[in-house]
Write an enzyme that holds these catalytic residues in place. Sequence first.
Site, PDB file in Angstrom:
ATOM      1  N   LYS A  13       0.834  -1.215   0.000  1.00  0.00           N
ATOM      2  CA  LYS A  13       0.000   0.000   0.000  1.00  0.00           C
ATOM      3  C   LYS A  13       0.868   1.265   0.000  1.00  0.00           C
ATOM      4  O   LYS A  13       0.645   2.174  -0.794  1.00  0.00           O
ATOM      5  CB  LYS A  13      -0.921   0.040   1.240  1.00  0.00           C
ATOM      6  CG  LYS A  13      -1.962  -1.072   1.288  1.00  0.00           C
ATOM      7  CD  LYS A  13      -2.948  -0.868   2.426  1.00  0.00           C
ATOM      8  CE  LYS A  13      -2.363  -0.981   3.820  1.00  0.00           C
ATOM      9  NZ  LYS A  13      -1.845  -2.307   4.179  1.00  0.00           N
ATOM     10  N   ARG A  88     -10.161   0.438   8.216  1.00  0.00           N
ATOM     11  CA  ARG A  88      -9.692  -0.917   8.532  1.00  0.00           C
ATOM     12  C   ARG A  88     -10.746  -1.728   9.284  1.00  0.00           C
ATOM     13  O   ARG A  88     -10.485  -2.883   9.636  1.00  0.00           O
ATOM     14  CB  ARG A  88      -8.446  -0.827   9.399  1.00  0.00           C
ATOM     15  CG  ARG A  88      -7.132  -1.075   8.659  1.00  0.00           C
ATOM     16  CD  ARG A  88      -6.024  -0.800   9.636  1.00  0.00           C
ATOM     17  NE  ARG A  88      -4.814  -1.499   9.403  1.00  0.00           N
ATOM     18  CZ  ARG A  88      -3.696  -0.913   8.929  1.00  0.00           C
ATOM     19  NH1 ARG A  88      -3.713   0.338   8.555  1.00  0.00           N
ATOM     20  NH2 ARG A  88      -2.590  -1.595   8.829  1.00  0.00           N
ATOM     21  N   ARG A 127      11.657  -6.179   5.614  1.00  0.00           N
ATOM     22  CA  ARG A 127      11.358  -4.777   5.261  1.00  0.00           C
ATOM     23  C   ARG A 127      12.221  -3.777   6.040  1.00  0.00           C
ATOM     24  O   ARG A 127      12.438  -3.930   7.240  1.00  0.00           O
ATOM     25  CB  ARG A 127       9.881  -4.493   5.526  1.00  0.00           C
ATOM     26  CG  ARG A 127       9.487  -3.063   5.244  1.00  0.00           C
ATOM     27  CD  ARG A 127       8.030  -2.918   4.992  1.00  0.00           C
ATOM     28  NE  ARG A 127       7.225  -3.018   6.204  1.00  0.00           N
ATOM     29  CZ  ARG A 127       5.931  -2.732   6.241  1.00  0.00           C
ATOM     30  NH1 ARG A 127       5.294  -2.373   5.144  1.00  0.00           N
ATOM     31  NH2 ARG A 127       5.259  -2.844   7.367  1.00  0.00           N
ATOM     32  N   ARG A 160      10.717  -1.752  11.139  1.00  0.00           N
ATOM     33  CA  ARG A 160       9.626  -1.258  11.963  1.00  0.00           C
ATOM     34  C   ARG A 160       9.459  -2.166  13.166  1.00  0.00           C
ATOM     35  O   ARG A 160       9.609  -3.387  13.047  1.00  0.00           O
ATOM     36  CB  ARG A 160       8.334  -1.253  11.137  1.00  0.00           C
ATOM     37  CG  ARG A 160       8.024   0.091  10.544  1.00  0.00           C
ATOM     38  CD  ARG A 160       6.844   0.064   9.626  1.00  0.00           C
ATOM     39  NE  ARG A 160       5.642  -0.536  10.181  1.00  0.00           N
ATOM     40  CZ  ARG A 160       4.460  -0.509   9.572  1.00  0.00           C
ATOM     41  NH1 ARG A 160       4.336   0.100   8.409  1.00  0.00           N
ATOM     42  NH2 ARG A 160       3.404  -1.091  10.112  1.00  0.00           N
ATOM     43  N   ARG A 171      -0.733  -9.218  13.298  1.00  0.00           N
ATOM     44  CA  ARG A 171      -1.285  -8.231  12.353  1.00  0.00           C
ATOM     45  C   ARG A 171      -2.041  -8.926  11.228  1.00  0.00           C
ATOM     46  O   ARG A 171      -3.083  -8.441  10.776  1.00  0.00           O
ATOM     47  CB  ARG A 171      -0.148  -7.364  11.780  1.00  0.00           C
ATOM     48  CG  ARG A 171       0.402  -6.389  12.803  1.00  0.00           C
ATOM     49  CD  ARG A 171       1.735  -5.828  12.392  1.00  0.00           C
ATOM     50  NE  ARG A 171       1.674  -4.971  11.224  1.00  0.00           N
ATOM     51  CZ  ARG A 171       2.705  -4.755  10.414  1.00  0.00           C
ATOM     52  NH1 ARG A 171       3.878  -5.328  10.633  1.00  0.00           N
ATOM     53  NH2 ARG A 171       2.569  -3.961   9.385  1.00  0.00           N
TER      54      ARG A 171
HETATM   55  P1  AMP Z   1       0.320   0.419   8.898  1.00  0.00           P
HETATM   56  O1  AMP Z   1       1.485   1.346   8.855  1.00  0.00           O
HETATM   57  O2  AMP Z   1      -0.787   0.843   7.978  1.00  0.00           O
HETATM   58  O3  AMP Z   1       0.703  -1.029   8.732  1.00  0.00           O
HETATM   59  O4  AMP Z   1      -0.296   0.537  10.393  1.00  0.00           O
HETATM   60  C1  AMP Z   1       0.483   0.202  11.524  1.00  0.00           C
HETATM   61  C2  AMP Z   1      -0.427  -0.016  12.717  1.00  0.00           C
HETATM   62  O5  AMP Z   1      -1.131   1.208  13.015  1.00  0.00           O
HETATM   63  C3  AMP Z   1      -1.514  -1.050  12.560  1.00  0.00           C
HETATM   64  O6  AMP Z   1      -1.046  -2.368  12.805  1.00  0.00           O
HETATM   65  C4  AMP Z   1      -2.526  -0.589  13.604  1.00  0.00           C
HETATM   66  O7  AMP Z   1      -2.102  -0.934  14.920  1.00  0.00           O
HETATM   67  C5  AMP Z   1      -2.440   0.930  13.484  1.00  0.00           C
HETATM   68  N1  AMP Z   1      -3.412   1.465  12.491  1.00  0.00           N
HETATM   69  C6  AMP Z   1      -3.129   2.065  11.307  1.00  0.00           C
HETATM   70  N2  AMP Z   1      -4.248   2.421  10.674  1.00  0.00           N
HETATM   71  C7  AMP Z   1      -5.280   2.028  11.463  1.00  0.00           C
HETATM   72  C8  AMP Z   1      -6.696   2.087  11.338  1.00  0.00           C
HETATM   73  N3  AMP Z   1      -7.298   2.610  10.262  1.00  0.00           N
HETATM   74  N4  AMP Z   1      -7.428   1.573  12.358  1.00  0.00           N
HETATM   75  C9  AMP Z   1      -6.844   1.039  13.445  1.00  0.00           C
HETATM   76  N5  AMP Z   1      -5.524   0.940  13.621  1.00  0.00           N
HETATM   77  C10 AMP Z   1      -4.733   1.423  12.633  1.00  0.00           C
END
Ligand code: AMP
Length: 218
Positions: A13, A88, A127, A160, A171
Amino acid sequence: MIIALFGPPGSGKGTQAKFLIKNLNIPQLSTGDMLRESIRGGTSTGLEAKKFMDQGKLVPDEVMIGLIRDRIALQDCKNGFLLDGFPRTVAQAQALDDMFDSASLKLDHVISLLVSRKELVGRLSGRLVCSKCGASFHEISKPTKLAGICDVCGADVSKRADDRAEVVEARLETFTASTKPVEEYYRAKGKLREVDAQGSEMQVYQRITSVFGGALKG
Ligand code: AMP
């Protein structure tokens, strides 16, 4: 143009968002990046979010909906934006529809990136992400030219915290349980566009642009 990029962790993404925002000249609204920024800034939202992120769980809907509501009200979103990592949950998708209805906005496309579980685990375990510009690399398949240094902006790259094997599993489970139903929500509305997201970054990008029927330069 308002687009949402949808897919499991590791589906690309962030990488595809960077190509799309450049082409469409719209901002990328990455909720993950916003939360990591809040953590770095030591804000109360960041401290609260970190507890969930460290366990591979979702941050509560009311926090995320508030974050996006404030962000899309900013001037730079007036000509459209790209949502990366939001919605999400079905509750977030419904809240987004309500926000759009009251602002007479319309979500144009939801692009769902499809990647096998085996490939996702391989991508996440190697990553490396730039702390400054968010560019993404991979220890084996896309190493940085200089070890530990971002090719794009020269800042440090690192793993990360939530790409550790045990958090990755959590996740992916969270995605299946809470986020996958969002796909059905948009499929029922006729907005879902599924794209095979395996292959090179450029191959995937070309598949995405073909969804727009030539509306993008490519
Ligand atoms: P990402 O960078 O998109 O993989 O997001 C990292 C983490 O942030 C996720 O595993 C969630 O813990 C939190 N997070 C990001 N976006 C959301 C969302 N829309 N709703 C809930 N938690 C989120």
